[in-house]
Write a protein that holds these residues in place. Structure first.
Motif, PDB file in Angstrom:
ATOM      1  N   PRO A  75      30.012  19.288  47.387  1.00 51.73           N
ATOM      2  CA  PRO A  75      28.803  19.317  48.336  1.00 51.73           C
ATOM      3  C   PRO A  75      28.059  17.901  48.587  1.00 51.73           C
ATOM      4  CG  PRO A  75      28.710  21.175  46.704  1.00 51.73           C
ATOM      5  CD  PRO A  75      29.860  19.945  46.165  1.00 51.73           C
ATOM      6  N   GLU A  76      28.111  17.225  47.523  1.00 53.49           N
ATOM      7  CA  GLU A  76      27.497  15.724  47.663  1.00 53.49           C
ATOM      8  C   GLU A  76      28.375  14.772  48.461  1.00 53.49           C
ATOM      9  OE1 GLU A  76      26.309  14.052  44.044  1.00 53.49           O
ATOM     10  OE2 GLU A  76      25.353  15.727  43.337  1.00 53.49           O
ATOM     11  N   ALA A  77      29.875  14.882  48.285  1.00 52.00           N
ATOM     12  CA  ALA A  77      30.725  14.087  49.147  1.00 52.00           C
ATOM     13  C   ALA A  77      30.723  14.564  50.607  1.00 52.00           C
ATOM     14  CB  ALA A  77      32.038  14.383  48.391  1.00 52.00           C
ATOM     15  N   LEU A  78      30.557  15.842  50.812  1.00 51.15           N
ATOM     16  CA  LEU A  78      30.432  16.445  52.089  1.00 51.15           C
ATOM     17  C   LEU A  78      28.912  16.034  52.598  1.00 51.15           C
ATOM     18  CD1 LEU A  78      32.270  18.235  53.848  1.00 51.15           C
ATOM     19  CD2 LEU A  78      30.954  20.202  53.181  1.00 51.15           C
ATOM     20  N   ASP A  79      27.977  15.811  52.016  1.00 50.17           N
ATOM     21  CA  ASP A  79      26.861  15.277  52.662  1.00 50.17           C
ATOM     22  C   ASP A  79      27.051  13.837  53.059  1.00 50.17           C
ATOM     23  OD1 ASP A  79      25.540  17.701  52.166  1.00 50.17           O
ATOM     24  OD2 ASP A  79      24.092  16.679  50.767  1.00 50.17           O
TER      25      ASP A  79
ATOM     26  N   VAL B 193      37.188  20.087  50.948  1.00 52.19           N
ATOM     27  CA  VAL B 193      36.952  21.345  51.044  1.00 52.19           C
ATOM     28  C   VAL B 193      37.649  22.303  49.805  1.00 52.19           C
ATOM     29  CG1 VAL B 193      36.673  23.370  52.342  1.00 52.19           C
ATOM     30  CG2 VAL B 193      36.107  21.355  53.338  1.00 52.19           C
ATOM     31  N   ARG B 194      38.956  22.024  49.725  1.00 50.60           N
ATOM     32  CA  ARG B 194      39.835  22.711  49.052  1.00 50.60           C
ATOM     33  C   ARG B 194      39.335  22.438  47.425  1.00 50.60           C
ATOM     34  NH1 ARG B 194      43.030  22.338  53.136  1.00 50.60           N
ATOM     35  NH2 ARG B 194      44.505  20.591  52.573  1.00 50.60           N
TER      36      ARG B 194
ATOM     37  N   LEU C  31      24.538  22.916  56.956  1.00 51.27           N
ATOM     38  CA  LEU C  31      25.965  22.737  56.163  1.00 51.27           C
ATOM     39  C   LEU C  31      25.876  23.177  54.979  1.00 51.27           C
ATOM     40  CD1 LEU C  31      28.891  21.620  56.663  1.00 51.27           C
ATOM     41  CD2 LEU C  31      28.044  19.557  55.874  1.00 51.27           C
ATOM     42  N   ARG C  32      24.591  22.666  54.116  1.00 55.15           N
ATOM     43  CA  ARG C  32      24.665  23.099  52.816  1.00 55.15           C
ATOM     44  C   ARG C  32      24.758  24.629  52.557  1.00 55.15           C
ATOM     45  NH1 ARG C  32      20.125  18.739  52.240  1.00 55.15           N
ATOM     46  NH2 ARG C  32      21.528  17.132  51.775  1.00 55.15           N
ATOM     47  N   LYS C  33      24.146  25.258  53.509  1.00 57.22           N
ATOM     48  CA  LYS C  33      23.869  26.824  53.493  1.00 57.22           C
ATOM     49  C   LYS C  33      25.159  27.483  53.827  1.00 57.22           C
ATOM     50  CE  LYS C  33      18.978  27.335  53.676  1.00 57.22           C
ATOM     51  NZ  LYS C  33      17.964  28.058  54.629  1.00 57.22           N
ATOM     52  N   ALA C  34      25.807  26.820  54.983  1.00 55.55           N
ATOM     53  CA  ALA C  34      27.223  27.435  55.136  1.00 55.55           C
ATOM     54  C   ALA C  34      28.399  27.272  54.351  1.00 55.55           C
ATOM     55  CB  ALA C  34      27.751  26.673  56.607  1.00 55.55           C
ATOM     56  N   THR C  35      28.194  26.409  53.433  1.00 55.63           N
ATOM     57  CA  THR C  35      29.283  25.863  52.694  1.00 55.63           C
ATOM     58  C   THR C  35      28.921  26.537  50.887  1.00 55.63           C
ATOM     59  OG1 THR C  35      28.589  23.704  52.146  1.00 55.63           O
ATOM     60  CG2 THR C  35      30.157  23.996  53.777  1.00 55.63           C
ATOM     61  N   ALA C  36      27.808  26.838  50.704  1.00 50.52           N
ATOM     62  CA  ALA C  36      27.461  27.212  49.277  1.00 50.52           C
ATOM     63  C   ALA C  36      28.457  28.123  48.823  1.00 50.52           C
ATOM     64  CB  ALA C  36      25.959  27.492  49.385  1.00 50.52           C
ATOM     65  N   ALA C  37      28.655  28.064  47.511  1.00 50.33           N
ATOM     66  CA  ALA C  37      29.572  29.108  46.933  1.00 50.33           C
ATOM     67  C   ALA C  37      28.598  30.452  46.623  1.00 50.33           C
ATOM     68  CB  ALA C  37      29.948  28.516  45.428  1.00 50.33           C
TER      69      ALA C  37
ATOM     70  N   THR D 219      32.162  24.704  43.736  1.00 53.24           N
ATOM     71  CA  THR D 219      30.946  24.220  44.374  1.00 53.24           C
ATOM     72  C   THR D 219      30.761  24.570  45.960  1.00 53.24           C
ATOM     73  OG1 THR D 219      32.077  22.146  44.610  1.00 53.24           O
ATOM     74  CG2 THR D 219      30.918  22.386  42.623  1.00 53.24           C
ATOM     75  N   LEU D 220      31.829  25.068  46.412  1.00 51.71           N
ATOM     76  CA  LEU D 220      31.898  25.362  47.946  1.00 51.71           C
ATOM     77  C   LEU D 220      32.575  26.861  47.944  1.00 51.71           C
ATOM     78  CD1 LEU D 220      33.209  22.229  49.721  1.00 51.71           C
ATOM     79  CD2 LEU D 220      31.015  23.022  49.380  1.00 51.71           C
ATOM     80  N   ASP D 221      31.780  27.614  48.938  1.00 52.29           N
ATOM     81  CA  ASP D 221      32.416  29.012  49.312  1.00 52.29           C
ATOM     82  C   ASP D 221      33.829  29.246  49.201  1.00 52.29           C
ATOM     83  OD1 ASP D 221      32.822  31.650  50.169  1.00 52.29           O
ATOM     84  OD2 ASP D 221      31.340  31.466  51.572  1.00 52.29           O
ATOM     85  N   PRO D 222      34.712  29.727  48.229  1.00 56.18           N
ATOM     86  CA  PRO D 222      36.065  30.081  47.923  1.00 56.18           C
ATOM     87  C   PRO D 222      36.420  30.897  49.303  1.00 56.18           C
ATOM     88  CG  PRO D 222      35.119  31.040  46.595  1.00 56.18           C
ATOM     89  CD  PRO D 222      33.923  30.373  47.158  1.00 56.18           C
TER      90      PRO D 222
END
Length: 193
Positions: free
Chosen positions: A88-92, A136-137, A187-193, A144-147
């Motif tokens: 998530p930090e790298a995505l930010d 993402v994978r 983005l954080r909400k959309a990708t949250a696990a 840490t991201l929605d699987p």
């Protein structure tokens, strides 16, 4: 020795002039997609013949913009250090880097014929695309991201949110930092696990 220095200075001057023309072209074409090379020359503060020395035809300029955008996206991806730290930090970080390329990326998106003129394939997967999908994978695998969401879908969500942020600043006159904050929050909400 003196001729080496002169050659280096000429090369540096040419690179600066070329960069000024490309930057002016992006600004001018973003405001007016039909802007001529003369309009670009005026915006760059150079003569029309100078522009023609670097870019003989409009299509040459568009191809150079396309190449420049690709190079900037690759450099932004590298600066984001996608392999460092939690996903998530790298995505930010990636989002922050890409946000700065808004004018250039919006230009490519705004002019439907741009891809054909520039000789680039809009659908071609780039190294940056592959790095983002790998990030993402990785985040999905480490939890840490929605699987449960397809990695390509999350890639498209990132681009859609960036586009929305750029549009928000352009059309609604929202300050860039506010639009970027909204983009990152969503983005954080959309990708949250």
């Amino acid at each position: 020795m003196g001729s080496d220095r002169t050659a280096t200075q000429e090369s540096t001057t040419r690179a600066r002039t070329r960069r000024a023309i490309l930057d002016a072209a992006v600004a001018r074409l973003s405001a007016d997609h039909a802007a001529s090379l003369a309009d670009v020359a005026e915006a760059a503060g150079v003569g029309r013949t100078t522009v023609h020395r670097y870019f003989r035809e409009r299509s040459d300029l568009l191809a150079a913009i396309g190449t420049d955008v690709r190079e900037r996206v690759e450099a932004a991806t590298a600066r984001a250090r996608l392999d460092d730290g939690p996903a998530p930090e790298a995505l930010d970080r990636l989002c922050l880097e890409y946000f700065e390329l808004g004018d250039r990326l919006m230009l490519l998106d705004d002019v439907p014929q741009f891809w054909a003129w520039s000789g680039l394939d809009e659908e071609e997967e780039t190294p940056s695309d592959r790095a983002l999908l790998a990030l993402v994978r990785r985040g999905q695998q480490d939890g840490t991201l929605d699987p449960d969401v397809d990695s390509t879908w999350l890639q498209n969500v990132l681009w859609a949110l960036l586009y929305a942020a750029w549009e928000q600043t352009r059309e609604q006159n929202t300050p860039q930092h506010t639009a970027l904050s909204l983009c990152l929050r969503t983005l954080r909400k959309a990708t949250a696990a």
